[in-house]
Design a protein around this motif. Structure first.
Motif, short mmCIF file in Angstrom:
data_model
loop_
_atom_site.label_atom_id
_atom_site.label_comp_id
_atom_site.label_asym_id
_atom_site.label_seq_id
_atom_site.Cartn_x
_atom_site.Cartn_y
_atom_site.Cartn_z
N SER A 35 0.81 -1.30 0.09
CA SER A 35 0.15 0.09 -0.15
C SER A 35 0.70 1.25 -0.08
N GLU A 37 1.69 5.16 -1.38
CA GLU A 37 1.13 6.19 -1.61
C GLU A 37 1.74 6.50 -3.14
N GLN A 38 0.55 6.83 -4.15
CA GLN A 38 0.88 7.33 -5.55
C GLN A 38 1.22 8.88 -5.65
N ASN A 39 0.55 9.45 -4.86
CA ASN A 39 0.58 10.84 -4.96
C ASN A 39 0.90 11.46 -3.64
N PRO A 40 2.13 11.57 -3.19
CA PRO A 40 2.45 12.04 -2.03
C PRO A 40 2.41 13.49 -1.88
N HIS A 150 1.95 6.99 6.32
CA HIS A 150 1.96 6.50 4.90
C HIS A 150 3.22 6.10 4.47
N PHE A 152 5.79 5.70 0.84
CA PHE A 152 6.35 5.92 -0.34
C PHE A 152 7.19 5.06 -1.07
#
Length: 174
Positions: A35, A37-40, A150, A152
């Motif tokens: 999981s 993050e795609q757009n941090p 989150h 990344f």
């Protein structure tokens, strides 16, 4: 006789139920691994690692992981850097608020106690499970944003030239 069958049925059912519930938690933890993050709430301008070696035998060696942001939201809190099966605390610098470094010092091989007496082996510290499968040039950045943790994934960290520290401080006077 019926009482014994009920007793045996309960003894067999309870462990199966406990095992089933324990697997539910494991599946949830495995979901954490992917999981990312795609757009941090930040943009990374440079991410690299740099090996170093001390000039004295006891000084050791290690790797520093550098992450430099071009943009970062003010309420983002950078926490840890996951790199080569190690969790490194991401340390910031008050003079460079968009730069963070994780320090990985290679420890000398620790002694593992092997003994017929299990009480002596208790002194061995077990290694912690690493939550991600990463290539040598990948890292995961753990951060807090809007009250949530989150992750990344940073791919293709570049490697900078190794830093060989001198044996002694050349400015040091005896």
């Amino acid at each position: 006789m019926m009482k014994n069958i009920k007793y045996i049925a309960i003894l067999l059912t309870v462990p199966l139920l406990l095992f089933g519930f324990s697997n539910c938690g494991g599946a949830k933890a495995d979901g954490l691994k992917t999981s990312f993050e795609q757009n941090p709430p930040f943009k990374i301008s440079d991410a690299y690692y740099q090996n170093w070696v001390a000039g004295v035998k006891e000084g050791g060696s290690g790797t520093n992981v550098h992450i430099i942001f071009s943009e970062i939201q003010p309420d983002v809190v950078i926490q840890n850097i996951y790199f080569r099966n190690h969790i490194l605390e991401a340390k910031g610098n008050i003079n460079e608020p968009k730069q963070f470094v994780g320090y990985l010092k290679k420890e000398s091989q620790r002694d593992v106690i092997m003994d017929a007496d299990p009480m002596k082996e208790v002194q061995n510290t077990p290694s912690k499970a690493f939550p991600f499968q990463l290539e040598n040039n990948q890292a995961v950045l753990e951060y807090w944003f809007e009250g949530k943790k989150h992750y990344f994934k940073i791919s293709n960290l570049s490697e900078k030239e190794m830093i060989p520290y001198p044996q002694a401080n050349p400015n040091q006077h005896e």
